[in-house]
Design a protein around this motif. Structure first.
Motif: not given
Ligand code: ADP
Length: 308
Positions: A22, A40, A86, A88, A159, A172
């Motif tokens: 999002g 992000k 960080e 993951m 999340n 998030d």
């Molecule tokens: P959403 O809005 O659907 O929650 P995000 O923008 O939070 O999506 O994240 C999109 C994707 O990026 C996640 O589904 C995950 O695969 C990856 N991701 C997000 N944050 C991390 C992180 N800190 N470490 C590793 N992968 C991440």
């Protein structure tokens, strides 16, 4: 700085892209200290800008807990909004659970062997209990110990991220209220959240409380036992499990039908039953009937103790 972050992701190259949501796109990168991070990058127009945003992010960067994905930095320069987390390595809980499930061409659920997610992890029952407990602790911390208290508003299995030890970390938090209404995946003008996880009472009344997170967490618990998604083939997991519970047959056949086959042989059925009952209390229609997150933590601790 922006230029440094640009460099450590190779100019935000596609090969470093790990996902999108999002908020915008997520890139993997390595900062000069050697730490691997997830960056992000807000899509233009996906967030509210300005001072309020910055203040909020500053607050979030001060929240620390073992079961929360740490925000290690942020950058607002050259019109860009970047958040540095960080990294993951074991991805999202959803990815690990989805590896278990496959659909037959007949449109029925089918199971193709013992599952493993993107990274080939198999989450046995004990691990699932620990993941539930870990994420519950992270949320209880946000609700009760963070200052000021934080309502997540978008608790869901994408999340919840897994670190190298499969420790669950909630991601998030505090972000969804900053994401603008037009951003994809979010529900409507005032109410924010994801379909399938959304607290019906909050949806009706627009009164947001911690109990909305409890509802969403209950849905995640149901995903943990069934490996299904909250809405699949037009069916809501919450309704399906309630119906299975209502059958109330002696050997809990209805419930066992819902169980992810890849944990069937391992789960202690008593613990499983208690876990599902707890999940069902979390998804009560009326918020006042739901437990608090710290009630959930206590209940999960008891289940985990009796299970091992
Ligand atoms: P959403 O809005 O659907 O929650 P995000 O923008 O939070 O999506 O994240 C999109 C994707 O990026 C996640 O589904 C995950 O695969 C990856 N991701 C997000 N944050 C991390 C992180 N800190 N470490 C590793 N992968 C991440």
């Amino acid at each position: 700085s922006y230029d440094e972050l640009k460099k450590c992701t190779n100019n935000f190259s596609e090969s470093n892209e790990i996902g999108s949501g999002g908020y915008g796109k997520v890139y993997r990168g390595m900062v000069p200290s050697g730490q691997v991070v997830a960056i992000k990058k807000a899509q233009q127009g996906s967030t509210q800008g300005g001072l309020e945003f910055k203040t909020e992010i500053e607050l979030l960067s001060r929240v620390h807990h073992k079961n929360l994905v740490g925000l290690v930095g942020f950058c607002f320069e050259q019109g860009e909004q970047l958040l540095v987390y960080e990294f993951m390595p074991n991805g999202t809980l959803r990815e690990s659970l989805s590896g278990c499930l496959d659909f037959g061409s007949d449109g029925f659920f089918g199971w193709k062997g013992i599952g493993g997610g993107k990274s080939g992890i198999h989450l046995d029952w004990k691990r699932r209990l620990r993941i539930a407990l870990g994420s519950a602790r992270g949320l209880a911390y946000l609700h009760e110990l963070a200052n000021p208290p934080i309502i997540h508003r978008d608790v869901k299995s994408t999340n919840i991220l897994l670190d190298e030890n499969l420790t669950a970390k909630v991601a998030d938090f505090g972000l969804s209220k900053l994401v603008s209404d037009s951003a994809k995946g979010h529900v409507s003008t005032q109410v924010k959240g994801t379909l399938g996880y959304l607290d019906p009472e909050y949806y009706m009344t627009q009164q947001l409380t911690e109990k909305s997170d409890v509802y969403s967490f209950g849905v995640v618990m149901l995903e943990l036992v069934s490996a299904r998604q909250p809405i699949e083939k037009g069916k809501y997991i919450v309704r399906e499990v309630r119906m299975a519970m209502d059958k109330n047959d002696e050997d809990q056949y209805g419930l066992r039908e819902m169980m992810d086959p890849s944990i069937k042989s391992l789960a202690n059925l008593t613990g499983f039953g208690r876990f599902v009952e707890l999940a069902i209390r979390c998804v009560e229609e009326s918020a006042s009937h739901r437990p608090t997150m710290s009630d959930v933590v206590k209940a999960l601790e008891t289940i985990l103790q009796n299970d091992g």
